[in-house]
Every structure is written in C-alpha cells, then in structure tokens.
Design an enzyme around this catalytic site. Structure first.
Site, short mmCIF file in Angstrom:
data_model
loop_
_atom_site.label_atom_id
_atom_site.label_comp_id
_atom_site.label_asym_id
_atom_site.label_seq_id
_atom_site.Cartn_x
_atom_site.Cartn_y
_atom_site.Cartn_z
N ARG A 1 55.90 15.55 31.54
CA ARG A 1 55.96 16.33 30.29
C ARG A 1 54.98 17.52 30.34
O ARG A 1 53.86 17.40 30.79
CB ARG A 1 55.61 15.45 29.10
CG ARG A 1 55.53 16.27 27.80
CD ARG A 1 55.49 15.43 26.58
NE ARG A 1 54.33 14.56 26.51
CZ ARG A 1 54.14 13.65 25.56
NH1 ARG A 1 55.07 13.50 24.62
NH2 ARG A 1 53.07 12.90 25.54
N ARG B 1 49.52 17.62 28.18
CA ARG B 1 48.78 17.13 27.02
C ARG B 1 47.51 16.41 27.45
O ARG B 1 47.51 15.73 28.46
CB ARG B 1 49.68 16.21 26.19
CG ARG B 1 49.86 16.70 24.77
CD ARG B 1 50.89 15.95 24.05
NE ARG B 1 50.51 14.57 23.74
CZ ARG B 1 51.23 13.73 23.02
NH1 ARG B 1 52.38 14.14 22.53
NH2 ARG B 1 50.82 12.51 22.78
N ARG C 1 51.89 3.33 12.19
CA ARG C 1 51.71 2.72 13.49
C ARG C 1 50.98 1.38 13.38
O ARG C 1 50.76 0.72 14.39
CB ARG C 1 50.87 3.67 14.36
CG ARG C 1 51.47 3.96 15.70
CD ARG C 1 50.66 5.03 16.37
NE ARG C 1 51.34 6.29 16.28
CZ ARG C 1 51.52 7.11 17.30
NH1 ARG C 1 51.04 6.82 18.47
NH2 ARG C 1 52.16 8.25 17.14
N LYS D 1 60.38 10.03 20.88
CA LYS D 1 60.33 10.17 19.41
C LYS D 1 60.38 11.64 18.99
O LYS D 1 61.18 12.02 18.14
CB LYS D 1 59.05 9.52 18.84
CG LYS D 1 58.89 8.06 19.14
CD LYS D 1 57.65 7.48 18.47
CE LYS D 1 56.35 8.07 18.96
NZ LYS D 1 56.05 7.79 20.37
N ARG E 1 47.34 3.91 25.90
CA ARG E 1 48.23 4.13 24.75
C ARG E 1 49.32 3.05 24.71
O ARG E 1 49.70 2.58 23.63
CB ARG E 1 48.86 5.52 24.82
CG ARG E 1 47.87 6.62 24.41
CD ARG E 1 48.25 7.98 24.96
NE ARG E 1 49.53 8.48 24.51
CZ ARG E 1 50.24 9.39 25.17
NH1 ARG E 1 49.79 9.89 26.31
NH2 ARG E 1 51.38 9.80 24.68
P1 AP5 Z 1 58.67 12.94 23.76
O1 AP5 Z 1 59.83 13.19 22.87
O2 AP5 Z 1 57.57 13.95 23.80
O3 AP5 Z 1 58.12 11.45 23.51
P2 AP5 Z 1 57.28 10.86 22.31
O4 AP5 Z 1 57.83 9.50 22.00
O5 AP5 Z 1 57.17 11.84 21.19
O6 AP5 Z 1 55.89 10.65 23.04
P3 AP5 Z 1 54.41 10.95 22.55
O7 AP5 Z 1 53.56 10.94 23.78
O8 AP5 Z 1 54.34 12.14 21.67
O9 AP5 Z 1 54.13 9.65 21.70
P4 AP5 Z 1 52.76 9.09 21.26
O10 AP5 Z 1 53.13 8.15 20.20
O11 AP5 Z 1 51.96 8.52 22.37
O12 AP5 Z 1 51.94 10.40 20.82
P5 AP5 Z 1 51.68 11.07 19.41
O13 AP5 Z 1 51.61 12.52 19.62
O14 AP5 Z 1 52.57 10.54 18.38
O15 AP5 Z 1 59.26 12.75 25.26
C1 AP5 Z 1 58.39 12.55 26.37
C2 AP5 Z 1 58.91 13.35 27.59
O16 AP5 Z 1 60.18 12.86 27.97
C3 AP5 Z 1 59.10 14.85 27.32
O17 AP5 Z 1 58.79 15.57 28.48
C4 AP5 Z 1 60.61 14.98 27.02
O18 AP5 Z 1 61.11 16.25 27.38
C5 AP5 Z 1 61.18 13.87 27.90
N1 AP5 Z 1 62.38 13.22 27.34
C6 AP5 Z 1 62.58 12.85 26.05
N2 AP5 Z 1 63.77 12.23 25.92
C7 AP5 Z 1 64.32 12.21 27.16
C8 AP5 Z 1 65.56 11.69 27.70
N3 AP5 Z 1 66.46 11.06 26.91
N4 AP5 Z 1 65.79 11.84 29.02
C9 AP5 Z 1 64.88 12.46 29.83
N5 AP5 Z 1 63.71 12.98 29.39
C10 AP5 Z 1 63.44 12.84 28.07
O19 AP5 Z 1 50.20 10.53 19.11
C11 AP5 Z 1 49.11 10.99 19.90
C12 AP5 Z 1 47.83 10.31 19.46
O20 AP5 Z 1 47.53 10.65 18.09
C13 AP5 Z 1 47.84 8.77 19.47
O21 AP5 Z 1 47.56 8.24 20.75
C14 AP5 Z 1 46.74 8.47 18.45
O22 AP5 Z 1 45.46 8.66 19.00
C15 AP5 Z 1 46.97 9.54 17.40
N6 AP5 Z 1 47.94 9.11 16.37
C16 AP5 Z 1 49.18 9.63 16.14
N7 AP5 Z 1 49.78 8.99 15.13
C17 AP5 Z 1 48.91 8.03 14.71
C18 AP5 Z 1 48.98 7.03 13.71
N8 AP5 Z 1 50.06 6.87 12.94
N9 AP5 Z 1 47.88 6.23 13.54
C19 AP5 Z 1 46.77 6.39 14.29
N10 AP5 Z 1 46.66 7.31 15.27
C20 AP5 Z 1 47.73 8.12 15.48
MG MG Z 2 55.62 12.91 20.30
#
Ligand code: AP5
Ligand code: MG
Length: 217
Positions: free
Chosen positions: A127, A160, A88, A13, A171
């Site tokens: 990552r 992270r 979410r 994402k 997660r």
């Molecule tokens: P990356 O692009 O970083 O993936 P991502 O989908 O952004 O993964 P996240 O871990 O950030 O998602 P998440 O939803 O768990 O965490 P968030 O920060 O939103 O890619 C991942 C890796 O793959 C990287 O190393 C990248 O380089 C690599 N990659 C990407 N594309 C690739 C490809 N095509 N080929 C090869 N490699 C690739 O949320 C964190 C926490 O915050 C949650 O757990 C929760 O506690 C809280 N939170 C956030 N939003 C909410 C909400 N709306 N409601 C309640 N709590 C929330």
């Molecule tokens: Mg992310």
C-alpha cells in the site's frame, strides 16, 4: 443508512467505504483518517494520538469517540454515514449507541469484512498513500499511472507510518484481542453481517451491496 464497517487492518475497509459511500450518497468517516489529519497538521490532538497510532495500539475509547461523534454532528452526516474502523471496542460501541439514541437514531447494519492474514500482509506491504488528497493505491493490485505519483493530484506517494511489518503484526494482534469481541456484541443485537473481503475490489463491492440490500428488505 447508518452503517459500520469492521475488519482487520488492510481488509479493504477504506477502499470499500469509498465505493459504498458513493453508492449510498452518505459520507465515509474513517477514524484512522481523522487521526492522520491531526497528526499531519501537528495539532495537540495529533501529538497525543500519534503515541498510539505509530505503535499500532488503539487510541483511548473516550477520546476516539469524541473525535468521531464530533464529525458525525456535521450536516452531511445528518441522514446517514458509513463508519470505517469505528467502533473498535465494545466500550466505543456503547458510547456510539448512546450518542445515536440521544439523536433519536440507531445503526442499520454492521458489516464485518474478513480476510486471511497472509493476504492482509500482501495488501499492506504494497500500500502507498497520498498525504495530500488521501488516495490509496497498491503497487501490484492498483498501481499508479506514474511511479510514486498520485493519479488524483500528482502528489508524492508515501508508505503509511504504521505499515512496517512489526507494527502490522501488532495491529493484527490488537484487532484479535480488542475488536473481535465486538462482533459478538453486534451479532447479539442482530446487526452483524459477514462479507468475504477476498477477490477484486468490484467483487467485494458486489458482495457488500448484496449484504446491504438484504438488510434493507
Ligand atoms: P485499505 O482499503 O487501505 O484497507 P483498510 O482496511 O482501510 O486498512 P487500514 O490499514 O486503513 O486499517 P486499520 O484499521 O489498520 O487502520 P486505520 O487507519 O483505520 O486496503 C489496503 C491495501 O489493499 C491498499 O493498498 C488497497 O489499495 C489494497 N486493496 C484493497 N482492497 C483490495 C482488493 N479487493 N484487492 C486487492 N487490493 C486491495 O487506523 C489506524 C490507527 O488509528 C489504528 O491502528 C489505531 O491506532 C487508530 N485508530 C483508528 N480507529 C480507532 C478506533 N476506533 N479506536 C482506537 N484507535 C483507532
Ligand atoms: Mg483504512
């Protein structure tokens, strides 16, 4: 355009949001990134959300929505935005719809980015991120030029706090239980399109652009 990007942890994402936001000239707004800034700065909000983010649980709906809608109220998001990881839950989606309706606007599209669990684990275990500028890399798929150093600002790369195996599994379970039902909610409103998140970053970007072009027609 006002777009929401939904997907399991590690689906890409954040990576795709940065590409697409550049193409569409709108800000990419990640709820996770907004929370991580608060945690890093040691604010009261940061201390509060950390109890949830460190264990992989969701931050409460009202609090999350307040943080995100405050960000969407800034001038750069007036004509559009790309939301990464918010809403979410169905409750968050309802609150967002109410907030946008209050401004006389609405979402244009919701993209669900899909990826099999084994690929998710591969992406998350490799990552690393730069706490200074937010750049994200992957040790195998997009390694930094200098080991453990950010290509952008030279800062040290870290894992992270929520990328340990146990928290990743939690997660994923939280995503299945609380976010997957949201897909039906958006499908019922004719906003949802599915995009396959496997393949290289440019391949996925190409699919996302094609999906959005179809929405615009
Ligand atoms: P990356 O692009 O970083 O993936 P991502 O989908 O952004 O993964 P996240 O871990 O950030 O998602 P998440 O939803 O768990 O965490 P968030 O920060 O939103 O890619 C991942 C890796 O793959 C990287 O190393 C990248 O380089 C690599 N990659 C990407 N594309 C690739 C490809 N095509 N080929 C090869 N490699 C690739 O949320 C964190 C926490 O915050 C949650 O757990 C929760 O506690 C809280 N939170 C956030 N939003 C909410 C909400 N709306 N409601 C309640 N709590 C929330
Ligand atoms: Mg992310």
């Amino acid at each position: 355009m006002r777009i929401v990007l939904i997907g399991p942890p590690g689906a890409g994402k954040g990576t795709q949001a940065r590409v697409l936001a550049g193409l569409l000239a709108v800000p990419a707004v990640s709820s996770g990134d907004l929370f991580r800034v608060e945690v890093r700065q040691g604010t009261e909000l940061g201390r509060l959300v950390r109890r949830h983010t460190d264990t992989g649980e969701l931050v409460p709906d009202e609090l999350t929505t307040t943080v995100v809608t405050r960000r969407l109220g800034q001038p750069d998001a007036a004509d559009g935005f790309l939301l990464d990881g918010f809403p979410r839950t169905v409750r968050q989606a309802e609150l967002l719809a109410e907030s946008l309706a209050g401004d006389g606007t609405a979402l244009d599209a919701v993209i669900a980015l899909g990826l099999p669990d084994d690929e998710i684990v591969r992406r998350l275990t490799g990552r690393r991120m730069c706490p200074a500028c937010g750049t994200t890399v992957h040790l195998v798929f997009s390694p930094p030029r200098v080991a453990n150093r950010c290509d952008g600002c030279g800062g040290g790369l870290v894992r992270r706090a929520d990328d340990g195996e146990e928290t990743v599994l939690r997660r994923l379970a939280v995503h299945s239980a609380q976010t997957v039902p949201l897909l039906r909610w958006y499908a019922d409103r004719q906003l949802l399109c599915h995009v396959d998140g496997s393949g290289t970053v440019p391949e996925v970007s190409e699919r996302m652009s094609a999906a959005l072009a179809a929405v615009r027609r």
